[in-house]
Design an enzyme around this catalytic site. Sequence first.
Site, short mmCIF file in Angstrom:
data_model
loop_
_atom_site.label_atom_id
_atom_site.label_comp_id
_atom_site.label_asym_id
_atom_site.label_seq_id
_atom_site.Cartn_x
_atom_site.Cartn_y
_atom_site.Cartn_z
N ARG A 1 46.76 40.22 63.23
CA ARG A 1 47.36 39.10 63.12
C ARG A 1 46.33 37.98 62.60
O ARG A 1 46.96 37.11 61.92
CB ARG A 1 47.09 38.49 64.70
CG ARG A 1 48.47 38.97 65.59
CD ARG A 1 48.45 38.30 67.03
NE ARG A 1 47.57 38.36 67.61
CZ ARG A 1 47.18 39.49 68.64
NH1 ARG A 1 47.82 40.45 68.60
NH2 ARG A 1 45.87 39.61 69.08
N GLU B 1 36.35 45.99 76.07
CA GLU B 1 36.36 45.81 77.63
C GLU B 1 35.93 47.45 78.16
O GLU B 1 35.07 47.59 79.01
CB GLU B 1 37.47 45.40 78.06
CG GLU B 1 37.26 44.63 79.30
CD GLU B 1 38.40 44.01 79.76
OE1 GLU B 1 39.43 43.60 79.07
OE2 GLU B 1 38.64 43.92 81.03
#
Length: 173
Positions: free
Chosen positions: A61, A98
């Site tokens: 993006r 994560e």
Amino acid sequence: MVELTQVKEMIRTIPDFPKKGILFRDITPLLLDKRKFKFCIDQFAKKTKGKIDYVVSIESRGFIFGSALAYKLGVGFIPIRKEGKLPFHKHSAAYDLEYGQAVIEIHADAIREKSRVIIIDDVLATGGTVEAAIGLVEKSKGIVAGVYFLVELLALGGRKRLKGYPVYSLVSY
Ligand code: AMP
């Protein structure tokens, strides 16, 4: 005149995407609005002072904003891609997600020594991705003149990892 509050209104929040507990900030509605999309690129361009040689951005993006900003500034564009996508000699940087790790890469011959670059991405979350991108630019002997985001997620404190660099975000949550 477009206002930043109108930009924020065009960012859609999707709960539990891509996994439970994540509030995903979706910039695609903003991209549909030609005036607001243009306004964002113009704001980044206004913020850019002094000589810039390249805009660098991060797959995928980041490319949407990075290539438009490079066009606006009249400078070259350098993609940072996920591992295994770039075909030529490259520098790599690993960073923590994560769960587990990710690797991003830049072509080793993309940046000339002492070139001044802007790094841009859509969202600043924990800052791990952009910290790795800064590492790649500096390994290539480039100078990071600014780090820009459309959205900054304040609670995740990513900005703390970017001390010493000019950081600019258009909207925050
Ligand atoms: P980070 O390394 O934690 O700063 O994550 C930044 C990258 O993950 C950016 O390239 C974003 O596109 C994406 N990202 C992380 N969190 C979100 C979120 N809540 N909404 C949308 N994109 C996100």
